[in-house]
Design a protein around this motif. Structure first.
Motif, PDB file in Angstrom:
ATOM      1  N   THR A  91       0.854  -1.180   0.000  1.00  0.00           N
ATOM      2  CA  THR A  91       0.000   0.000   0.000  1.00  0.00           C
ATOM      3  C   THR A  91       0.889   1.229   0.000  1.00  0.00           C
ATOM      4  OG1 THR A  91      -1.617  -1.212   1.304  1.00  0.00           O
ATOM      5  CG2 THR A  91      -1.884   1.172   1.170  1.00  0.00           C
ATOM      6  N   LEU A  92       0.737   2.058  -1.010  1.00  0.00           N
ATOM      7  CA  LEU A  92       1.544   3.258  -1.156  1.00  0.00           C
ATOM      8  C   LEU A  92       0.684   4.464  -0.834  1.00  0.00           C
ATOM      9  CD1 LEU A  92       4.279   4.370  -2.089  1.00  0.00           C
ATOM     10  CD2 LEU A  92       3.358   4.453  -4.393  1.00  0.00           C
ATOM     11  N   GLY A  93       1.191   5.359   0.021  1.00  0.00           N
ATOM     12  CA  GLY A  93       0.438   6.540   0.404  1.00  0.00           C
ATOM     13  C   GLY A  93       0.674   7.700  -0.538  1.00  0.00           C
ATOM     14  N   GLN A  94      -0.233   8.673  -0.486  1.00  0.00           N
ATOM     15  CA  GLN A  94      -0.106   9.865  -1.323  1.00  0.00           C
ATOM     16  C   GLN A  94      -0.329  11.109  -0.486  1.00  0.00           C
ATOM     17  OE1 GLN A  94      -2.763   9.469  -4.604  1.00  0.00           O
ATOM     18  NE2 GLN A  94      -1.887   7.554  -5.266  1.00  0.00           N
ATOM     19  N   PRO A  95       0.535  11.626   0.320  1.00  0.00           N
ATOM     20  CA  PRO A  95       1.870  11.116   0.596  1.00  0.00           C
ATOM     21  C   PRO A  95       1.908  10.071   1.709  1.00  0.00           C
ATOM     22  CG  PRO A  95       1.602  13.213   1.688  1.00  0.00           C
ATOM     23  CD  PRO A  95       0.332  12.948   0.913  1.00  0.00           C
ATOM     24  N   TYR A  96       0.869  10.021   2.576  1.00  0.00           N
ATOM     25  CA  TYR A  96       0.880   9.067   3.682  1.00  0.00           C
ATOM     26  C   TYR A  96      -0.256   8.062   3.530  1.00  0.00           C
ATOM     27  CZ  TYR A  96       3.798  12.724   5.687  1.00  0.00           C
ATOM     28  OH  TYR A  96       4.778  13.652   5.887  1.00  0.00           O
ATOM     29  N   VAL A  97      -0.056   6.870   4.105  1.00  0.00           N
ATOM     30  CA  VAL A  97      -1.093   5.838   4.090  1.00  0.00           C
ATOM     31  C   VAL A  97      -2.105   6.181   5.180  1.00  0.00           C
ATOM     32  CG1 VAL A  97      -1.554   3.381   4.389  1.00  0.00           C
ATOM     33  CG2 VAL A  97       0.560   4.118   3.291  1.00  0.00           C
ATOM     34  N   LYS A  98      -3.373   6.261   4.810  1.00  0.00           N
ATOM     35  CA  LYS A  98      -4.422   6.627   5.766  1.00  0.00           C
ATOM     36  C   LYS A  98      -4.651   5.488   6.760  1.00  0.00           C
ATOM     37  CE  LYS A  98      -7.152   9.629   2.843  1.00  0.00           C
ATOM     38  NZ  LYS A  98      -6.734  10.614   2.328  1.00  0.00           N
ATOM     39  N   GLY A  99      -4.681   5.830   8.036  1.00  0.00           N
ATOM     40  CA  GLY A  99      -4.962   4.851   9.074  1.00  0.00           C
ATOM     41  C   GLY A  99      -3.789   3.950   9.428  1.00  0.00           C
ATOM     42  N   ALA A 100      -2.618   4.194   8.870  1.00  0.00           N
ATOM     43  CA  ALA A 100      -1.453   3.355   9.163  1.00  0.00           C
ATOM     44  C   ALA A 100      -0.614   4.003  10.263  1.00  0.00           C
ATOM     45  CB  ALA A 100      -0.606   3.160   7.916  1.00  0.00           C
ATOM     46  N   SER A 101      -0.054   3.166  11.117  1.00  0.00           N
ATOM     47  CA  SER A 101       0.822   3.665  12.174  1.00  0.00           C
ATOM     48  C   SER A 101       1.830   2.587  12.549  1.00  0.00           C
ATOM     49  CB  SER A 101       0.013   4.080  13.409  1.00  0.00           C
ATOM     50  OG  SER A 101      -0.634   2.955  13.948  1.00  0.00           O
ATOM     51  N   VAL A 102       2.936   3.039  13.121  1.00  0.00           N
ATOM     52  CA  VAL A 102       3.993   2.147  13.591  1.00  0.00           C
ATOM     53  C   VAL A 102       4.232   2.448  15.058  1.00  0.00           C
ATOM     54  CG1 VAL A 102       6.403   1.461  13.318  1.00  0.00           C
ATOM     55  CG2 VAL A 102       5.054   2.033  11.312  1.00  0.00           C
ATOM     56  N   GLU A 103       4.201   1.414  15.886  1.00  0.00           N
ATOM     57  CA  GLU A 103       4.386   1.542  17.329  1.00  0.00           C
ATOM     58  C   GLU A 103       5.842   1.233  17.656  1.00  0.00           C
ATOM     59  OE1 GLU A 103       2.619   2.251  21.122  1.00  0.00           O
ATOM     60  OE2 GLU A 103       1.613   2.229  19.190  1.00  0.00           O
ATOM     61  N   LEU A 104       6.535   2.180  18.312  1.00  0.00           N
ATOM     62  CA  LEU A 104       7.945   2.025  18.674  1.00  0.00           C
ATOM     63  C   LEU A 104       8.098   2.084  20.181  1.00  0.00           C
ATOM     64  CD1 LEU A 104       9.472   4.585  16.144  1.00  0.00           C
ATOM     65  CD2 LEU A 104       9.257   2.138  15.830  1.00  0.00           C
ATOM     66  N   LYS A 105       9.035   1.300  20.702  1.00  0.00           N
ATOM     67  CA  LYS A 105       9.357   1.330  22.126  1.00  0.00           C
ATOM     68  C   LYS A 105      10.789   1.839  22.270  1.00  0.00           C
ATOM     69  CE  LYS A 105       9.995  -1.537  26.155  1.00  0.00           C
ATOM     70  NZ  LYS A 105      10.162  -2.898  26.638  1.00  0.00           N
ATOM     71  N   VAL A 106      11.002   2.833  23.129  1.00  0.00           N
ATOM     72  CA  VAL A 106      12.324   3.413  23.328  1.00  0.00           C
ATOM     73  C   VAL A 106      13.142   2.477  24.207  1.00  0.00           C
ATOM     74  CG1 VAL A 106      13.590   5.365  24.276  1.00  0.00           C
ATOM     75  CG2 VAL A 106      11.451   5.750  23.065  1.00  0.00           C
ATOM     76  N   MET A 107      14.280   2.027  23.683  1.00  0.00           N
ATOM     77  CA  MET A 107      15.144   1.110  24.428  1.00  0.00           C
ATOM     78  C   MET A 107      16.223   1.857  25.206  1.00  0.00           C
ATOM     79  SD  MET A 107      15.599  -1.819  21.522  1.00  0.00           S
ATOM     80  CE  MET A 107      16.761  -2.763  22.460  1.00  0.00           C
ATOM     81  N   ALA A 108      16.863   2.850  24.573  1.00  0.00           N
ATOM     82  CA  ALA A 108      17.964   3.562  25.223  1.00  0.00           C
ATOM     83  C   ALA A 108      18.243   4.862  24.485  1.00  0.00           C
ATOM     84  CB  ALA A 108      19.217   2.704  25.235  1.00  0.00           C
ATOM     85  N   HIS A 109      18.918   5.765  25.180  1.00  0.00           N
ATOM     86  CA  HIS A 109      19.439   6.978  24.560  1.00  0.00           C
ATOM     87  C   HIS A 109      20.948   6.794  24.450  1.00  0.00           C
ATOM     88  CE1 HIS A 109      15.640   9.033  24.713  1.00  0.00           C
ATOM     89  NE2 HIS A 109      15.509   8.744  25.994  1.00  0.00           N
TER      90      HIS A 109
END
Length: 134
Positions: free
Chosen positions: A73-91
């Motif tokens: 799925t290619l967005g124009q410019p972004y994909v609607k309803g798509a998200s990525v969940e990230l967990k912070v491990m370290a700085h």
């Protein structure tokens, strides 16, 4: 030709898979920190320093492309309803870079160093429309 040499000739004629090709499965291309990143689930990545505490979570909604292993799925410019969940491990801090400037015949020299502030994040999940792909 003997049968063993025929099979060897056939196998050498087929193109080999590239070594650095990403594994098949879900992935997303997202925009974060002014750069684009290819993210795969259960892998960690280094982004520019984020103002989130360790073990905190971050949701990126600027998803440019999503592949679930079968369809893209290619967005124009972004994909609607798509998200990525990230967990912070370290700085962390990146490698030291030395900047050395010199003007010849002028006795002018300047040496400077830089270490980029980074945040290491783990990709928890990639989701489209509330449904997790991975």
């Amino acid at each position: 030709m003997s049968p063993s040499t025929e099979s060897a000739a056939k196998s050498s004629a087929e193109p080999a898979a590239p070594q650095d090709a990403p594994t098949s499965g879900a992935y997303a291309i997202v925009e974060a920190s002014g750069q684009q990143f290819w993210l795969q689930p259960n892998r960690y990545y280094d982004l520019d320093r984020l103002g989130i505490d360790v073990d905190g979570t971050l949701t990126i909604d600027n998803v440019l492309l999503v592949n679930d292993g079968k369809t893209t799925t290619l967005g124009q410019p972004y994909v609607k309803g798509a998200s990525v969940e990230l967990k912070v491990m370290a700085h962390r801090r990146g490698p030291k870079i030395i900047i050395y400037k010199m003007r010849p015949k002028k006795k002018t020299r300047r040496k400077n160093g830089h270490r980029q502030e980074l945040t290491r994040v783990m990709v928890e999940s990639i989701s489209v429309g509330g449904k997790a792909l991975a």
